[in-house]
Write a protein that holds these residues in place. Structure first.
Motif, mmCIF file in Angstrom:
data_model
loop_
_atom_site.group_PDB
_atom_site.id
_atom_site.type_symbol
_atom_site.label_atom_id
_atom_site.label_comp_id
_atom_site.label_asym_id
_atom_site.label_seq_id
_atom_site.Cartn_x
_atom_site.Cartn_y
_atom_site.Cartn_z
ATOM 1 N N ASN A 15 0.130 -6.063 -3.204
ATOM 2 C CA ASN A 15 -0.285 -6.411 -1.232
ATOM 3 C C ASN A 15 0.924 -5.156 -0.648
ATOM 4 O O ASN A 15 0.459 -4.307 0.439
ATOM 5 N N ARG A 16 2.132 -4.969 -0.821
ATOM 6 C CA ARG A 16 3.353 -5.316 -0.208
ATOM 7 C C ARG A 16 3.479 -3.700 -0.461
ATOM 8 O O ARG A 16 3.340 -2.842 0.549
ATOM 9 N N LEU A 17 3.571 -3.077 -1.937
ATOM 10 C CA LEU A 17 3.177 -1.746 -2.335
ATOM 11 C C LEU A 17 2.165 -1.148 -1.367
ATOM 12 O O LEU A 17 2.186 0.254 -0.734
ATOM 13 N N LEU A 18 0.972 -1.382 -1.213
ATOM 14 C CA LEU A 18 -0.116 -0.964 -1.268
ATOM 15 C C LEU A 18 0.716 -1.086 0.734
ATOM 16 O O LEU A 18 0.209 0.586 0.818
ATOM 17 N N ARG A 19 1.067 -1.472 0.961
ATOM 18 C CA ARG A 19 1.272 -1.392 2.528
ATOM 19 C C ARG A 19 1.927 -0.226 2.703
ATOM 20 O O ARG A 19 1.969 0.028 4.404
ATOM 21 N N VAL A 20 3.158 -0.682 2.002
ATOM 22 C CA VAL A 20 4.148 0.842 2.478
ATOM 23 C C VAL A 20 3.627 1.612 1.665
ATOM 24 O O VAL A 20 2.907 2.952 3.210
ATOM 25 N N ALA A 79 0.064 3.147 2.019
ATOM 26 C CA ALA A 79 -0.805 3.736 3.665
ATOM 27 C C ALA A 79 -0.321 3.652 4.582
ATOM 28 O O ALA A 79 -0.929 4.429 5.336
ATOM 29 N N GLU A 80 1.063 3.110 4.556
ATOM 30 C CA GLU A 80 1.787 3.217 5.781
ATOM 31 C C GLU A 80 2.491 3.818 5.857
ATOM 32 O O GLU A 80 3.182 3.896 7.228
ATOM 33 N N GLY A 81 3.593 4.055 4.906
ATOM 34 C CA GLY A 81 4.776 5.100 4.848
ATOM 35 C C GLY A 81 5.967 4.306 6.087
ATOM 36 O O GLY A 81 6.925 5.355 5.899
ATOM 37 N N GLU A 82 6.135 2.486 5.652
ATOM 38 C CA GLU A 82 7.023 2.214 5.813
ATOM 39 C C GLU A 82 7.208 1.056 5.283
ATOM 40 O O GLU A 82 6.757 0.845 4.600
ATOM 41 N N VAL A 83 9.181 1.067 5.013
ATOM 42 C CA VAL A 83 8.974 -0.677 4.261
ATOM 43 C C VAL A 83 9.601 -1.819 5.248
ATOM 44 O O VAL A 83 10.115 -1.398 6.365
ATOM 45 N N LEU A 84 8.845 -3.132 5.252
ATOM 46 C CA LEU A 84 10.042 -4.424 6.020
ATOM 47 C C LEU A 84 10.862 -4.779 4.772
ATOM 48 O O LEU A 84 10.106 -5.204 3.954
ATOM 49 N N PRO A 85 11.893 -4.105 4.761
ATOM 50 C CA PRO A 85 12.933 -5.670 4.378
ATOM 51 C C PRO A 85 12.460 -6.890 3.912
ATOM 52 O O PRO A 85 12.523 -7.730 5.491
ATOM 53 N N VAL A 86 13.262 -8.417 3.552
ATOM 54 C CA VAL A 86 12.651 -9.037 3.141
ATOM 55 C C VAL A 86 13.260 -9.773 4.327
ATOM 56 O O VAL A 86 14.917 -9.551 4.620
ATOM 57 N N LYS A 140 10.273 3.665 8.358
ATOM 58 C CA LYS A 140 10.372 5.050 7.712
ATOM 59 C C LYS A 140 10.572 5.286 6.141
ATOM 60 O O LYS A 140 11.966 5.825 6.007
ATOM 61 N N VAL A 141 9.828 5.548 5.908
ATOM 62 C CA VAL A 141 9.899 6.817 4.333
ATOM 63 C C VAL A 141 8.909 7.454 3.650
ATOM 64 O O VAL A 141 7.443 7.290 4.557
ATOM 65 N N ASP A 142 9.831 7.989 3.226
ATOM 66 C CA ASP A 142 8.608 9.357 2.973
ATOM 67 C C ASP A 142 8.978 9.799 1.747
ATOM 68 O O ASP A 142 10.312 10.493 1.022
ATOM 69 N N PHE A 143 7.758 9.459 0.292
ATOM 70 C CA PHE A 143 8.432 9.711 -1.333
ATOM 71 C C PHE A 143 6.997 10.836 -1.636
ATOM 72 O O PHE A 143 6.410 9.689 -1.852
ATOM 73 N N ARG A 144 7.323 10.932 -3.205
ATOM 74 C CA ARG A 144 6.550 10.432 -4.625
ATOM 75 C C ARG A 144 6.381 9.383 -5.149
ATOM 76 O O ARG A 144 7.543 9.096 -5.353
ATOM 77 N N VAL A 145 5.160 9.155 -5.189
ATOM 78 C CA VAL A 145 4.836 7.986 -5.949
ATOM 79 C C VAL A 145 4.774 8.543 -7.406
ATOM 80 O O VAL A 145 3.124 8.985 -7.205
ATOM 81 N N ILE A 146 5.118 8.494 -8.773
ATOM 82 C CA ILE A 146 4.148 8.169 -10.186
ATOM 83 C C ILE A 146 4.172 7.168 -10.518
ATOM 84 O O ILE A 146 5.419 6.368 -10.381
ATOM 85 N N SER A 147 3.975 6.565 -10.642
ATOM 86 C CA SER A 147 3.328 5.482 -11.336
ATOM 87 C C SER A 147 2.585 5.246 -13.576
ATOM 88 O O SER A 147 2.238 6.319 -13.638
ATOM 89 N N ALA A 148 3.084 4.323 -14.062
ATOM 90 C CA ALA A 148 3.146 4.624 -15.539
ATOM 91 C C ALA A 148 2.544 3.213 -15.836
ATOM 92 O O ALA A 148 3.274 1.992 -15.198
ATOM 93 N N SER A 149 2.042 2.653 -16.992
ATOM 94 C CA SER A 149 1.341 1.577 -17.817
ATOM 95 C C SER A 149 0.872 1.705 -19.093
ATOM 96 O O SER A 149 -0.240 3.114 -19.067
ATOM 97 N N HIS A 150 0.696 1.654 -20.329
ATOM 98 C CA HIS A 150 0.328 1.344 -21.464
ATOM 99 C C HIS A 150 -1.243 0.484 -21.355
ATOM 100 O O HIS A 150 -1.766 0.548 -22.010
ATOM 101 N N ARG A 151 -1.548 0.030 -20.125
ATOM 102 C CA ARG A 151 -2.400 -0.825 -19.777
ATOM 103 C C ARG A 151 -3.338 -0.986 -18.993
ATOM 104 O O ARG A 151 -3.566 1.084 -18.956
ATOM 105 N N PRO A 152 -4.814 -0.636 -19.913
ATOM 106 C CA PRO A 152 -5.634 -0.324 -18.851
ATOM 107 C C PRO A 152 -6.103 -0.387 -17.664
ATOM 108 O O PRO A 152 -6.402 -1.025 -17.138
ATOM 109 N N LEU A 153 -5.052 0.836 -16.512
ATOM 110 C CA LEU A 153 -5.510 -0.157 -14.801
ATOM 111 C C LEU A 153 -6.744 -0.915 -14.744
ATOM 112 O O LEU A 153 -6.936 -1.166 -13.869
ATOM 113 N N ARG A 154 -8.112 0.724 -15.158
ATOM 114 C CA ARG A 154 -9.416 0.921 -13.994
ATOM 115 C C ARG A 154 -10.137 -0.875 -15.293
ATOM 116 O O ARG A 154 -10.830 -0.797 -13.983
#
Length: 627
Positions: free
Chosen positions: A441-446, A448-455, A462-476
């Protein structure tokens, strides 16, 4: 030994006699008698502290417990079938973490092998946790080694956990309600506990030294990158800022100092302990082979070093940095699947589109992610987050950081999160399928909004980065079962790349040669006998490229003059081979094909495999169809 005999033996020790027990036991008995004034004839029931006191002890140990949790669970999985109980006690001897079979809870609680139990020597007499706190050494207190007669059925093995400043932080213990008579039966338990402690201390150092250079050490190059024995952190001026216990010991030994006085080690420059300066130590990164990272400690000890750059490099640290060749040829050599990957990477890397990498464990997803980052042209860092390795309780503070005082045990200055550290670069979310839903949930907000809120914070950054994700599990499939957020899935899978398992790669021969080159050293280039090469080609490789790398590393350490034969390969590869390993002639596929007059179907029949499988193996070995 009955109760009266046990008490008599303790009385003999009080009179100054040596009864033949280990020195550490006799010294503890004397402390119990002389310092704590304990009566061996008076049975002492196990002490379980109140819930209020337990909460206080657990809060003070919160950070360490979080860091240690995965290692504790891994150790418990190793020993649970032998009926061991695992206890993590703080420096006062109070058990703040407990893992055991719930069906034995009543017996374990009565014996004191339970959450909240207090095992300090003044309270419980001679016991593994208490003696470990007193001596600072790993040890076993076995059955009648215990001072108190109520504990003599137990066998307990413990090792100390030191913090990065050299102070005792906790004790890890595994115990049995009943065990074999011989104390030597617990030697393996002692080894397992000590190994786990070493990994916990290393993880703690890495977590607290993210802005310092970290140097990891091993006495053999083969284990440098996989199981280092010690580590220390160094600031930009070359001063030691933190260390594991193993590092404290070898640093002290190099100068004839006492490791129990960490102030004599911390703050000192590295040149005081090594026959090398900071520049040379910092150059020992993974860009060079482990065998080339040899260093000499003052006093003549030979070690091998692995330098890990600060996660936020300070300009005063002159770190050697190797720039990888930015080319898609690093992905592989041939085959439709690899060529398709290369085409996608070449086109998509310069964009900032989110990329999802799918594939079995060990297929090289992080390697591919780094290639994409190298080709992207981004000036920022490549930051990796293993979503499966971060404890659920820590994942938000690790990803998003926290402000000072955000929670009990937080660092006084707070901490920047890994997402923010990827600003301007690439954030690689490895094993994203294991991320808890709350963190999703928190990652989705980051994203979507390009912002990070520390605990603990109220103002997003504001943050601007490229995200690459990986998994051996079938996410679909996980989306369909509700285990992964659908909206997050569609934010991550703009482009999907699937890495084929090693058993299906037609460029196996190319990968094998690259792996041999990786583990070769100047003057000792690795090569394979035909039988060894064919055995490797026949293996199914459930662990994929990671398993291949481990197999070659093992063989390289075992072989003579760099020539690897079947006898040098890990046994499970030989036994699992679909072709009987007899001699070179039987395993020479070319000879077999010639004997079958080029009839591939006949050769496949003799090997006990289908024709398609044989064709694939021939391509992997570079064997064309005979004329």
């Amino acid at each position: 030994m009955n109760v009266s005999d046990h008490i008599k033996e303790i009385e003999h020790v009080a009179d100054g006699r040596n009864t033949g027990r280990d020195a550490v036991v006799l010294e503890s008995w004397r402390r119990c008698l002389d310092t704590y004034q304990l009566d061996p004839a008076k049975a002492r029931e196990a002490v379980i502290v109140s819930d209020t006191r337990l909460r206080e002890h657990r809060q003070r140990s919160g950070d360490l417990v979080h860091i240690a949790r995965s290692a504790l669970e891994a150790l418990y999985r190793q020993v649970a079938e032998q009926n061991y109980v695992l206890l993590l006690s703080d420096r006062q001897g109070v058990t703040v973490e407990f893992l055991g079979d719930p069906s034995f809870n009543n017996n374990l609680r009565k014996a004191g092998l339970y959450l909240g139990s207090e095992w300090s020597e003044p309270r419980a007499g001679t016991c593994a946790v208490g003696a470990c706190i007193a001596t600072g050494e790993a040890l076993t207190i076995h059955q009648t080694d215990h001072f108190d007669v109520t504990h003599t059925p137990l066998s307990c093995t413990a090792a100390p956990i030191y913090d990065t400043q050299g102070a005792l932080a906790a004790v890890l213990d595994i115990s049995l309600l009943s065990s074999p008579i011989l104390k030597t039966s617990q030697n393996m338990a002692r080894h397992l506990v000590s190994s786990t402690v070493r990994r916990i201390e290393l993880a703690n150092l890495m977590a607290s030294s993210r802005h310092d250079l970290v140097l990891r050490f091993a006495s053999a190059p083969e284990f440098l990158d996989v199981d280092p024995e010690a580590a220390l952190s160094v600031d930009g001026a070359g001063r030691i800022t933190g260390m594991t216990h193993g590092a404290a010991r070898f640093l002290a030994a190099s100068r004839g100092l006492d490791w129990r006085k960490p102030d004599e080690l911390l703050g000192q420059r590295v040149e005081a302990f090594f026959e090398a300066d900071l520049d040379e130590l910092a150059s020992h990164t993974r860009s060079s082979l482990p065998q080339e990272r040899r260093i000499v400690v003052k006093g003549g000890t030979i070690l091998y070093a692995h330098a890990i750059e600060p996660q936020q490099t300070r300009s005063t640290v002159p770190l050697a940095r190797s720039k990888p060749e930015a080319t898609v040829s690093r992905i592989g050599e041939s085959g439709p699947a690899i060529q398709n990957l290369q085409r996608k990477v070449k086109r998509l890397a310069p964009s900032k589109l989110p990329i999802l990498l799918q594939g079995e464990t060990g297929t090289g997803k992080e390697h591919l992610a780094r290639i994409i980052h190298d080709l992207s042209g981004l000036s920022g860092r490549f930051v990796t987050i293993n979503c499966a390795a971060i404890p659920e309780q820590l994942i938000e503070s690790e990803l998003f950081g926290y402000l000072p005082g955000a929670f009990t045990g937080a660092l006084p200055k707070g901490r920047k999160g890994l997402v923010e550290e990827a600003d301007g670069g690439t954030l690689f979310l490895d094993e994203i399928g294991d991320m808890p839903l709350v963190a999703q949930n928190r990652l989705l907000r980051v994203l979507a909004e390009g912002e990070v809120l520390p605990v603990g914070g109220s103002t997003p950054q504001k943050v601007d980065f490229r995200v690459i994700s990986a998994s051996h599990r079938p996410l679909r499939d996980m989306v369909l079962t509700g285990d992964f957020r659908e909206d997050l899935y569609y934010r991550l899978n703009t482009a999907v790349m699937t890495l084929p398992p090693l058993r299906e790669r037609e460029d196996f021969l190319w990968l094998l040669e690259r792996t041999l080159e990786k583990h070769s050293v100047p003057g000792r280039l690795l090569s394979l006998s035909d039988a060894a090469r064919l055995t490797l080609a026949h293996h199914r490789w459930p662990g994929n490229i990671r398993e291949l790398d481990n197999a070659i590393a093992f063989a390289a350490a075992l072989c003579d003059d760099g020539f690897i034969t079947v006898d040098d390969l890990p046994e499970h590869l030989v036994f699992a081979s679909t072709t009987p390993v007899a001699d070179e002639r039987e395993l020479d596929l070319r000879t077999l094909l010639a004997a079958c007059d080029g009839n591939v179907s006949e050769a496949a029949r003799r090997l006990g495999i289908d024709r398609t499988t044989l064709h694939r193996r021939m391509r992997r070995l570079g064997i064309g169809k005979p004329h």
